[in-house]
Design an enzyme around this catalytic site. Structure first.
Site, PDB file in Angstrom:
ATOM      1  N   LYS A  55     -25.830  -6.721  10.952  1.00 55.98           N
ATOM      2  CA  LYS A  55     -27.097  -6.724  10.242  1.00 55.98           C
ATOM      3  C   LYS A  55     -26.867  -7.125   8.789  1.00 55.98           C
ATOM      4  O   LYS A  55     -26.142  -6.448   8.072  1.00 55.98           O
ATOM      5  CB  LYS A  55     -27.712  -5.322  10.298  1.00 55.98           C
ATOM      6  CG  LYS A  55     -29.086  -5.220   9.668  1.00 55.98           C
ATOM      7  CD  LYS A  55     -29.552  -3.788   9.567  1.00 55.98           C
ATOM      8  CE  LYS A  55     -29.914  -3.223  10.912  1.00 55.98           C
ATOM      9  NZ  LYS A  55     -30.604  -1.928  10.797  1.00 55.98           N
ATOM     10  N   THR A  75     -34.167   1.661   4.607  1.00 58.66           N
ATOM     11  CA  THR A  75     -32.884   1.903   5.265  1.00 58.66           C
ATOM     12  C   THR A  75     -32.846   1.378   6.695  1.00 58.66           C
ATOM     13  O   THR A  75     -31.782   0.989   7.174  1.00 58.66           O
ATOM     14  CB  THR A  75     -32.525   3.402   5.258  1.00 58.66           C
ATOM     15  OG1 THR A  75     -33.584   4.133   5.868  1.00 58.66           O
ATOM     16  CG2 THR A  75     -32.308   3.898   3.846  1.00 58.66           C
ATOM     17  N   CYS A  76     -33.978   1.355   7.379  1.00 55.58           N
ATOM     18  CA  CYS A  76     -33.985   0.847   8.760  1.00 55.58           C
ATOM     19  C   CYS A  76     -33.652  -0.635   8.819  1.00 55.58           C
ATOM     20  O   CYS A  76     -33.174  -1.125   9.832  1.00 55.58           O
ATOM     21  CB  CYS A  76     -35.346   1.069   9.403  1.00 55.58           C
ATOM     22  SG  CYS A  76     -35.733   2.804   9.664  1.00 55.58           S
ATOM     23  N   PHE A  77     -33.944  -1.353   7.728  1.00 58.30           N
ATOM     24  CA  PHE A  77     -33.747  -2.797   7.701  1.00 58.30           C
ATOM     25  C   PHE A  77     -32.601  -3.231   6.793  1.00 58.30           C
ATOM     26  O   PHE A  77     -32.359  -4.420   6.657  1.00 58.30           O
ATOM     27  CB  PHE A  77     -35.035  -3.494   7.252  1.00 58.30           C
ATOM     28  CG  PHE A  77     -36.223  -3.142   8.091  1.00 58.30           C
ATOM     29  CD1 PHE A  77     -36.310  -3.589   9.403  1.00 58.30           C
ATOM     30  CD2 PHE A  77     -37.228  -2.342   7.594  1.00 58.30           C
ATOM     31  CE1 PHE A  77     -37.397  -3.259  10.191  1.00 58.30           C
ATOM     32  CE2 PHE A  77     -38.318  -2.012   8.381  1.00 58.30           C
ATOM     33  CZ  PHE A  77     -38.410  -2.457   9.675  1.00 58.30           C
TER      34      PHE A  77
END
Length: 84
Positions: A55, A75-77
């Site tokens: 990621k 934070t998820c991305f």
């Protein structure tokens, strides 16, 4: 490592003055500061091993339609929105 795995969104390219200022600040950080930055932007305190890096870090131009000029992390991305 982080710089090599960064994508830019909303900026013309990595040479934009905001992006350059961001990297200058990151280079001035201590290892502890960098660990705290990762926790803020990713929810983890260490970068992944190169073989497991799936990621990219996203450096995004923040929409400055309010008086709020602080960076926002997702934070998820693994994303940081920066005001310009």
């Amino acid at each position: 490592k982080l710089k090599a795995h960064t994508t830019y969104h909303g900026f013309p390219d990595a040479q934009h003055k905001t992006c350059q200022a961001f990297w200058r600040v990151m280079e001035s950080f201590t290892q502890d500061d960098r660990s705290k930055f990762l926790r803020f932007t990713w929810g983890r305190s260490r970068l992944p091993r190169p073989a497991k890096w799936d990621k990219p870090f996203k450096l995004t131009k923040k929409n400055n339609d309010t008086d709020d000029v602080l960076p926002i992390a997702h934070t998820c991305f693994f994303q940081l929105e920066l005001p310009t």
